[in-house]
Structure formats: structure tokens, C-alpha cells
Design a protein around this motif. Structure first.
Motif, PDB file in Angstrom:
ATOM      1  N   UNK A  26       0.912  -1.211   0.100  1.00  0.00           N
ATOM      2  CA  UNK A  26       0.045   0.222   0.047  1.00  0.00           C
ATOM      3  C   UNK A  26       0.840   1.051  -0.025  1.00  0.00           C
ATOM      4  N   UNK A  27       1.893   1.268   0.643  1.00  0.00           N
ATOM      5  CA  UNK A  27       2.879   2.421   0.804  1.00  0.00           C
ATOM      6  C   UNK A  27       3.579   2.387  -0.613  1.00  0.00           C
ATOM      7  N   UNK A  28       3.674   1.363  -1.440  1.00  0.00           N
ATOM      8  CA  UNK A  28       4.514   1.666  -2.691  1.00  0.00           C
ATOM      9  C   UNK A  28       4.093   2.298  -3.580  1.00  0.00           C
ATOM     10  N   UNK A  32       7.978  11.871  -0.865  1.00  0.00           N
ATOM     11  CA  UNK A  32       8.972  10.705  -1.254  1.00  0.00           C
ATOM     12  C   UNK A  32       8.840   9.882  -0.030  1.00  0.00           C
ATOM     13  N   UNK A  33       9.579   8.603  -0.202  1.00  0.00           N
ATOM     14  CA  UNK A  33       9.313   7.562   0.922  1.00  0.00           C
ATOM     15  C   UNK A  33      10.478   6.773   0.910  1.00  0.00           C
ATOM     16  N   UNK A  34      10.836   6.696   2.358  1.00  0.00           N
ATOM     17  CA  UNK A  34      12.095   5.811   2.840  1.00  0.00           C
ATOM     18  C   UNK A  34      11.558   4.681   3.194  1.00  0.00           C
ATOM     19  N   UNK A  35      11.977   3.483   2.617  1.00  0.00           N
ATOM     20  CA  UNK A  35      11.021   2.282   3.122  1.00  0.00           C
ATOM     21  C   UNK A  35      12.237   1.152   3.494  1.00  0.00           C
ATOM     22  N   UNK A  36      11.974   0.443   4.484  1.00  0.00           N
ATOM     23  CA  UNK A  36      12.627  -0.553   5.096  1.00  0.00           C
ATOM     24  C   UNK A  36      11.680  -1.776   4.753  1.00  0.00           C
ATOM     25  N   UNK A  72       3.538   4.512  -8.625  1.00  0.00           N
ATOM     26  CA  UNK A  72       3.736   5.787  -8.196  1.00  0.00           C
ATOM     27  C   UNK A  72       4.927   6.424  -8.510  1.00  0.00           C
ATOM     28  N   UNK A  73       4.906   7.598  -8.837  1.00  0.00           N
ATOM     29  CA  UNK A  73       6.041   8.276  -9.587  1.00  0.00           C
ATOM     30  C   UNK A  73       6.995   8.995  -8.599  1.00  0.00           C
ATOM     31  N   UNK A  74       6.619   8.992  -7.107  1.00  0.00           N
ATOM     32  CA  UNK A  74       7.467   9.813  -6.272  1.00  0.00           C
ATOM     33  C   UNK A  74       8.846   8.931  -5.846  1.00  0.00           C
ATOM     34  N   UNK A  75       9.709   9.829  -5.595  1.00  0.00           N
ATOM     35  CA  UNK A  75      10.963   9.090  -4.989  1.00  0.00           C
ATOM     36  C   UNK A  75      10.970   8.264  -4.177  1.00  0.00           C
ATOM     37  N   UNK A  76      11.603   6.978  -4.301  1.00  0.00           N
ATOM     38  CA  UNK A  76      11.763   6.214  -3.036  1.00  0.00           C
ATOM     39  C   UNK A  76      13.052   5.629  -2.981  1.00  0.00           C
ATOM     40  N   UNK A  77      13.489   5.486  -1.420  1.00  0.00           N
ATOM     41  CA  UNK A  77      14.883   5.180  -1.080  1.00  0.00           C
ATOM     42  C   UNK A  77      14.704   4.095  -0.107  1.00  0.00           C
TER      43      UNK A  77
END
Lengths: 338, 338
Positions: B107-109, B119-123, B137-142
Motif C-alpha cells: 500500500x505504501x509502495x 517521497x518515501x524511505x522504506x525498510x 507511483x512516481x514519487x522518489x523511493x529510497x
DNA sequence: GCGCGGCTCTATAACGTTATACAGGTGATG
DNA sequence: CATCACCTGTATAACGTTATAGAGCCGCGC
């Protein structure tokens, strides 16, 4: 960038307003058009732009939980509860870290950030009644934990004095006589510590034990390191204590460490009690006896009250709610519960 | 409700646009008008409505840090660092708790929430390469920590295999021969655990020690309770280990507890090593030897990369960055550092 | 047949900000 | 003196949503 109301409206062949009504249920929509719109929403994968919605509605759907330290497990555990409760009510909870800094707390109170947040749950450390009364921001505020009383805001906390009583009564009941307290603070600005010291003194008196100022150790903060240092100082006394009551579990865990380093046995030589019931205390050696506040109740109540105020609901009952607590007997006082 | 640009414009006798230019410095404004506007701003106490600003700019100034559990001190410590780094760069960091749930991660992805987050930082825990590649989704992901490789996103992590090597080498150096690993997982979906097991096996082989499947204990999750249970199982073996390497510090702390309960001495009978260097491990009895990742570097790097992408800056260098780690020798392996 | 209420749906004006296009004035340049 | 460039400041159109006013249609009762 994203799919917006207009895209859905075009696809479904209806007007913007109708789509909005389908999404929000603000006004009734005919069954057939509703289905057409819903299908378009599903196909294009629409989700509303919260910024725009906020601009129009005046609310963001964001609430903040401001705590003095994220790394204190008590607040982390509380935060997990609050986040899920907020999510269940359709809000997003933002964590703020005040780092126990007065300026940070003040900034949050009538803050620039308030413009983006519908309401604030604050665990105050450095500010008191006057600062809260002086705040100008109009958004709802719920206070948790520390003792800022007689202000026109909801306040959720345990009865700190009674909690201290319970801890001391337990230590007295297992035969301790020289009971120390770790976590008093010099300034008058941390109410919780004062209340817990007051409960400590009252309970000593009720048990017919003398109050010895030397056995009350002040700390700069309420972490493991503070507890460890204070315990070392107490052990350096000519006549060290046979029990220690810590301001919270972290302080008590620091004390456990100092006792182990110095070769004292717990609970035989010194018994130890904390407050908070953090998970860590179930895995220390020995396991830590603690006063367990009902974190679930605190977290849920704080979030519900806040959201009720935001949505303008009439909240009945007193502003200040004292949540229950229990004494959990574990190895550090020698008498684990069943 | 609040003071807005129009109020300031009226007060200062200028146009809306001029006030906006004074506030943002987007275009030059004459010195005299600038002062008049500034005075009006100060008098009325204006602060911009972030919702409206973001609606116009297309950004919210919010980034999210999604972790599998807030109550894991490693993530709490990382979050504190990331929050302050984000604040320093003018962003607000929102914590998300995936609870190690696959649906929550998905869901977050490509999530509905993405609309409010820049933007999202995901573990990640439950998702892998395919899911990340499939996101819309087009927003940046780290990505941080866990092993999702070969995706077009920044990824910050330690070298898990090398970290395992260091831990095992240390245990071998102090004379241990039957070294167990706690925290393997049955499914193939948790890359970190697999990498750490691989490092464990490689290091054993390098030391000329046999790999004994019985000494590799699986767990459902990576908490203290999981570590305690796994350790109990290992002790029940006919020939228990003389050292344990935990998937992380929490697992190792659970193992310490099980060892204490069973009456085994640490490190004399069994040595214990963890990963993460959480503060708690400096206060356990005995203190916990650990592999310390550079949390400050991870937190700062993740936030900076993300914000750089959001702001469209060209980021040079490889996508994947491996941050350094150190072995901290403490009592649980009998050889504390100076 | 006409008016009226009820039901759907639509057109449109906000919300507060920023970016674009433009207007007016001033000084320099040919 | 005309032209041009520049510098300040202004008017205004978005951004995506929601709430308000109202339009069209249908059936009902007089």
C-alpha cells in the motif's frame, strides 16, 4: 501528475461535483451514475489530493504526537498504539520529537507547523501551566503524561502519586526499609518527577519510615545512563539503600546495570522497581518489577479525544482522565507474579 | 482563520503578488516596499498556509519513513536521526509503521497515501524486487536495510555478509567452535536474514569449521521473545553451542535472557553477538557485543538522497551505497574494548 | 394544463498560494 | 528625440477540491 476529479468526471461522463459527491457521500447520487463513477475511479486509480481537500475544508487529516524522545520505548510503544488508532479513524499521525527542549515544545504549542496539523497530542516536559494558557493557536490540544493541570485542555495521565504509593508499599511489604528514589529533578519544571517523589514520601510516612534526603537522587534526564550514574552515587553512600524506585523503567534498568557492575545481588541486596512496563524490562536479568500504565488506554483515549474535538463533537465528562495502572511483580523484587 | 496574504497586502498597501515575492524572494522587490511589507507581516503575525502553498507548488514538504516496527530501538534511533536531518532540510518526516505486513508495504509502495507525501524511505521486509519494479507511483523511493537489489532506486545498507564475517571471525578468535545463528527465516522473502546466514556459513568455512544445520535457528520475527525461544531450543540440543550470533541485538538480548534463566554463564559457557548497537545492549548484564552500523550515516544519507531526488537534483554515484560498520567488543564475548 | 415539490445532477465560486504575462515608469543609448 | 532595456509592481490564471445555488426533469394534485 496524478489522476484527479476532472479525469474521473470526463471518463464517467458526469460533472466534477457528482464525482465529489460519490467520493464523499455529501449529497445523494443516483445508483446508476454512482456505479459509473465508481468504475471510473477504480479503473483510473483515483485518490483525492489531500492538499487541495484541506485547502477547501480547512482540515488536513494530520494530527501530531509530540514526545520528548522517540528512543524511549515507552513512547515508541505508545506511538504504535496511537498511530493505529488514528488510522482507524481516518487520520494520519505525525511523530514530533521535542527532545525535551523547551523551545521545541513552545514552537509546537502555538507553532508555525500548526497550520498543517489539525490537532496536537503533547507530552510536555519543559513547559507548565502558564505557557499552555498563553498559547494562541486555536487547534485542539491534548496533554498526556506529565503534570500540567488546570488548563482548558484534555489531559490523560496516570495518578503519579498513587503509582508511587503502590511501588513503595510493595517494597515495604517485602521488608525493605532504606528505599531510594532515582529521578528527582532540581528545577520545578518537571511535574511528573515531583508527583512521584511526593508519592514516595507519603508512602514512606504511611509505613512509618523516615524520609532521608540522601536517598533521593536527582538526574539530568530519564535514561539508562542517568539511572546508572545515580545508582553508583547511591552505592557510594556509607549506608546504601536496600531498595530503589526509579522514575521510570529506563532509569531502573540503568540502576540494575550499576548494581551488577558493583557486584550487588538483585533482589537479595537491593530490590528495584520502575514505571512504564516497557518490553525490555521483561528480558533484563533479573526481570524488572514495574508499575504498568495502561498504554493502550492512554493512546486510544488521547487520539479519540483529540479527533472528537477536531470534529467539533461535544465531549462530555471531565477534561482530566486518570487511566488505571497495575503493579507487575517480577524478579527484581524477588516475588514474580504467577 | 489565520492571517493570509491578502490581509498583509491590504495592510501594506501593495498587491498580493508583491507580498508573495517578499516572502519567497522569487522576484526582486524594491527596498522600501519590502520593508513596509515586512512590517505588516511582523505586526499581523503571518505564516503561510502550507496546504495552499503545496497545492500550488505540487509538493507537500512531507516525506515518510516506513519501518517494520517503531518499537524496535534500531528503527527508533534511526528515526530520530532522520527526523532531525529532514527538519534541517525544511521537510517534515512522517513515521509509518508497516508492522512487517506485506499488504501495508504494498500500500505504501504505490499507495493512496503517496498523494500527500513527496517521497518515501522504506525498510522492506515482505516484498522483493518484483513488487518494487511493479510500482506505479512516481514519487522518489529510497530503500534502506533489507536486501532488495537491482531496482532503479537508491538503496542504503550495510554489507550484511561482511558484517556476519566480522562477527563470526571474532567468535572464532576467542576460541569458539560450535557457533549458532538465531534468526534465519523459512520463507525466501527476508533477504537480510539470508545474507547474514550466508556470511555466517562462509565465515565458518573460512575458519575450517563445519556447518551444522541444527545450530541455525529460525524465528517468526526478530524480537526479544523470538530470540529467547530459539535459544531455549538450542540449549535443549544434546550438544549446545558455545557461541551465538543473533540476527540483531533484540534477538541476542532474548538469547541472553534464556541463557540466564537456564543458568549458563555468558561469556564463559556461551558467547553472544548481535547486530545494530542499540543503546539497550550497553546496559544488559552482561553488556552485548555487537556489529554497529553507522546509523547516523544511514539516516542522513537516506534523507538527503530522497530530498535530492524530490528536488530534481542530479545525483551522481551508484544507487546502492554500503555504509560502514564496526565490531564493538563488550562483555558478552568476554573482551570489552578499552 | 399549470404549479409545485422532490430528486438528480451541473455550473461555479471560493479556499490561499505561486507563476505568468503585462503595465508603467525611468534611465541609457543611438 | 525616439527606442530600447530594465526595473518594480500589478492583475490574474491556475492548482484540485468542496459547498452553494440553481437547472432540468418527472410525477402528482388541483
Amino acid at each position: 501528475m496524478g489522476v484527479n476529479l476532472k479525469d474521473i468526471a470526463q471518463r464517467a461522463g458526469v460533472s466534477l461535483a457528482t464525482v465529489s459527491n460519490v467520493v464523499n457521500g455529501y449529497r445523494p447520487v443516483g445508483e446508476r451514475t454512482r456505479q459509473r463513477v465508481q468504475q471510473a475511479i477504480d479503473e483510473l486509480g483515483y485518490s483525492p489530493n489531500l492538499g487541495a481537500r484541506h485547502l477547501r475544508r480547512g482540515r488536513t487529516g494530520l494530527i501530531a504526537l509530540a514526545v520528548p524522545e522517540l528512543t524511549n520505548p515507552y513512547f515508541a510503544e505508545l506511538a504504535e498504539i496511537a498511530i493505529s488508532e488514528a488510522a482507524a479513524l481516518g487520520y494520519t499521525l505525525v511523530m514530533e520529537n521535542t527532545a525535551a527542549d523547551r523551545e521545541a515544545e513552545l514552537a509546537l504549542l502555538d507553532g508555525s507547523r500548526q497550520r498543517i496539523i489539525d490537532g496536537l497530542i503533547l507530552s510536555p516536559v519543559r513547559i507548565g501551566r502558564e505557557e499552555v494558557l498563553a498559547r494562541t493557536a486555536g487547534s485542539p490540544l491534548v496533554l498526556i503524561g506529565e503534570g500540567v493541570y488546570d488548563v482548558p485542555h484534555d489531559h490523560i495521565a496516570i495518578d503519579n502519586v498513587a503509582a508511587s504509593h503502590a511501588a513503595i508499599r510493595h517494597l515495604v511489604a517485602i521488608g525493605r526499609r532504606r528505599i531510594a528514589f532515582i529521578g528527582a529533578t532540581p528545577g520545578g519544571d518537571r511535574q511528573s518527577a515531583h508527583l512521584r517523589v511526593r508519592g514516595y514520601r507519603e508512602a514512606l510516612a504511611a509505613a512509618g519510615l523516615p524520609y532521608r534526603p540522601l536517598l533521593v537522587a536527582g538526574t539530568d534526564a530519564f535514561g539508562r545512563l542517568d539511572g546508572m550514574r545515580a545508582m553508583r552515587d547511591l552505592l557510594a553512600l556509607g549506608d546504601p539503600p536496600d531498595a530503589v524506585f526509579g522514575y521510570n523503567d529506563l532509569v531502573a534498568i540503568g540502576a540494575l546495570r550499576a548494581l551488577a557492575e558493583a557486584g550487588h545481588r538483585v533482589p537479595e541486596d537491593v530490590a528495584v522497581v520502575g514505571i512504564d512496563d516497557i518490553e525490555e524490562g521483561r528480558f533484563t536479568t533479573p526481570t524488572l518489577t514495574t508499575i504498568a500504565p495502561d498504554k493502550r488506554e492512554i493512546g486510544r483515549l488521547a487520539v479519540r479525544r483529540l479527533i472528537a474535538r477536531i470534529e467539533g463533537a461535544e465531549v462530555t465528562g471531565p477534561l482530566t482522565v486518570q487511566t488505571p495502572f497495575r503493579l507487575l511483580r517480577r524478579e527484581s523484587t524477588g516475588t514474580p507474579d504467577a
